[in-house]
Design a protein around this motif. Sequence first.
Motif, short mmCIF file in Angstrom:
data_model
loop_
_atom_site.label_atom_id
_atom_site.label_comp_id
_atom_site.label_asym_id
_atom_site.label_seq_id
_atom_site.Cartn_x
_atom_site.Cartn_y
_atom_site.Cartn_z
N GLN A 21 0.54 6.83 2.49
CA GLN A 21 1.78 7.11 3.20
C GLN A 21 2.91 7.61 2.29
OE1 GLN A 21 1.39 3.10 5.40
NE2 GLN A 21 2.41 4.41 6.88
N HIS A 122 -5.69 -0.03 2.07
CA HIS A 122 -4.76 0.26 3.16
C HIS A 122 -5.21 1.58 3.80
CE1 HIS A 122 -0.49 -0.87 4.62
NE2 HIS A 122 -0.92 0.09 5.42
N TRP A 123 -6.49 1.58 4.21
CA TRP A 123 -7.06 2.54 5.15
C TRP A 123 -7.64 3.83 4.58
CZ3 TRP A 123 -2.68 2.29 9.38
CH2 TRP A 123 -2.48 0.95 9.76
N ASN A 166 -5.58 -4.57 4.47
CA ASN A 166 -4.44 -4.49 5.37
C ASN A 166 -4.91 -4.24 6.79
OD1 ASN A 166 -1.44 -4.10 5.86
ND2 ASN A 166 -2.27 -2.22 6.72
N GLU A 167 -4.66 -5.19 7.68
CA GLU A 167 -4.87 -5.01 9.11
C GLU A 167 -6.27 -4.52 9.50
OE1 GLU A 167 -1.74 -2.57 10.73
OE2 GLU A 167 -0.20 -4.04 10.26
N ASN A 294 1.50 -9.26 9.16
CA ASN A 294 2.38 -8.15 9.53
C ASN A 294 2.81 -8.38 10.97
OD1 ASN A 294 1.74 -7.08 7.07
ND2 ASN A 294 0.54 -5.35 7.87
N TRP A 326 7.47 0.36 19.73
CA TRP A 326 7.07 -0.94 20.27
C TRP A 326 8.25 -1.68 20.90
CZ3 TRP A 326 5.31 -0.79 14.74
CH2 TRP A 326 3.98 -0.31 14.64
N GLU A 353 4.64 -7.40 6.20
CA GLU A 353 5.31 -6.24 6.79
C GLU A 353 6.13 -6.69 7.99
OE1 GLU A 353 2.85 -2.88 7.93
OE2 GLU A 353 1.68 -3.03 6.09
N TRP A 400 8.86 -3.47 5.88
CA TRP A 400 8.21 -2.18 5.98
C TRP A 400 9.26 -1.20 6.42
CZ3 TRP A 400 3.65 -0.33 4.38
CH2 TRP A 400 3.42 1.03 4.67
N GLU A 407 3.83 8.26 8.71
CA GLU A 407 3.48 7.17 9.62
C GLU A 407 2.20 7.52 10.42
OE1 GLU A 407 4.05 4.04 9.93
OE2 GLU A 407 2.89 3.96 11.76
N TRP A 408 1.10 7.66 9.71
CA TRP A 408 -0.22 7.83 10.31
C TRP A 408 -0.21 8.88 11.43
CZ3 TRP A 408 -2.78 6.03 6.49
CH2 TRP A 408 -2.38 4.88 5.83
N PHE A 416 10.68 4.57 8.82
CA PHE A 416 10.70 3.11 8.71
C PHE A 416 11.45 2.63 7.46
CE2 PHE A 416 7.18 2.93 11.78
CZ PHE A 416 7.31 1.67 12.35
#
Length: 451
Positions: A21, A122-123, A166-167, A294, A326, A353, A400, A407-408, A416
């Motif tokens: 990111q 982280h992905w 992460n997640e 998070n 959200w 986060e 975060w 942002e993906w 953010f």
Amino acid sequence: MSQTVYFPDGFVWGTATAAYQIEGAWDENGRGLSVWDTFCRQPGKVRHGDTGDVAADHYHRWREDVGLMAELGLKAYRFSVSWPRIIPAGSGSVNPAGLDFYDRLVDELLARGIEPFVTLFHWDLPQVLQDRGGWPNRDTVYHFAEYARVVGQRLGDRVTCWITHNEPFVVAILGYFLGEHAPGLQDPVAAFQTGHHLLLSHGYAVEALRGVTDRPLQVGITLNLRPVHPASDTEADRQAARRLDGVLNRIFLDPLLRGRYPADVQTLLGPVFPVLEPGDLTRIAVPIDFLGINYYSRTVARHDPDYPLIQAVQTHPEGNEYSQMWEIYPEGIYELLTRVREEYDPARIYITENGIPVPDGLDFDGRVRDERRIRYLRNHLFHIHRAIEAGVPVEGYFVWSFSDNFEWAYGYDMRFGIVYVDYETQQRTVKDSGRWYAEVILRNGLADGLQ
Ligand code: FCB
């Protein structure tokens, strides 16, 4: 309501980022491709066709960024290591230049009195491993453990705090079930197998990290957790909320902290429940030093017989407050923390986060007046403080994010950061929220309570 609240001495105040990111430099110094490089190049996957090729150019501006962190008085910085920078082909040869980058970053942080919290994944899975099946392929688990060992060997003499993943939910469900994230698949079997393999690889990585040094490390994992509330008081909606809670929260918490999958989730998933090998659950439940959480929002669930598998959907009740992504629901973090404490009792918790996208811009005088972010952060901190008072062992908090970034699937549309990035010039400007956060850190508390 206005009151002053102070956090426990030594509370860890930080910010968080992730390699893909912020770093950019996608093809420099031997970095291999990751699934996100590939995904961004598929038409229609990321808004405006944005990519992380340049991002916030942190790969070149890391020293300036750490300087800003020091100015803000940050006690800690959570960043992720890019697997394809370290092991470009996912397994096998190590790229020394990749390790050197993080080595320098860690030294600079420590020199500035900032504690590094390193996330291993982280992905950004190396594309080569995706070509061989990605996370649903059990071999990826062993490659990840090897990568953890390599990074640990290089940084473990200075880095104490480690986050394996992460997640896992987002990787498994958005990446392999909904196809909204890399690698963009829509395959429920692959998705739940991915979830299991991520947890399993966490177990192996914890072991690998603890093997690289005699220093007592703090190793944990970060989950994205949400309270799930029924959309109405009907039995059908309450059951729907229970199911969503199962696949969002308990499917990760239970194996990690209780050593078993929840029986109702296993029944619900039926044929798409992952394949386990003997010993997997013991490995997953290896004791951890902390749980990373998070928190962004809650989920409101409605029964929907047409939704495959879980027969539940998320609804967005009218009249509530929303950000660009959200619902804004600060009291949910108190509910979540007290629940996790009651039901799982982890040794300690870090909020790894928490943050909000705000369509920020520079005002005439060069300031970024992101009041909405300040309100969001303040209200969440207020409820975290309540949880601490209720006995939940929250030891730190990471906003975060440090700076605006990629942002993906939303690309650069979502900002953010507590530091603004002008993507044309890469100039950084500390936002009002950054200055506000610096004051919170300085006084170790909130002077103005809940607003
Ligand atoms: C989380 C991710 C993080 C960031 C925030 C907004 O799910 O961990 O990388 O994108 O959401």
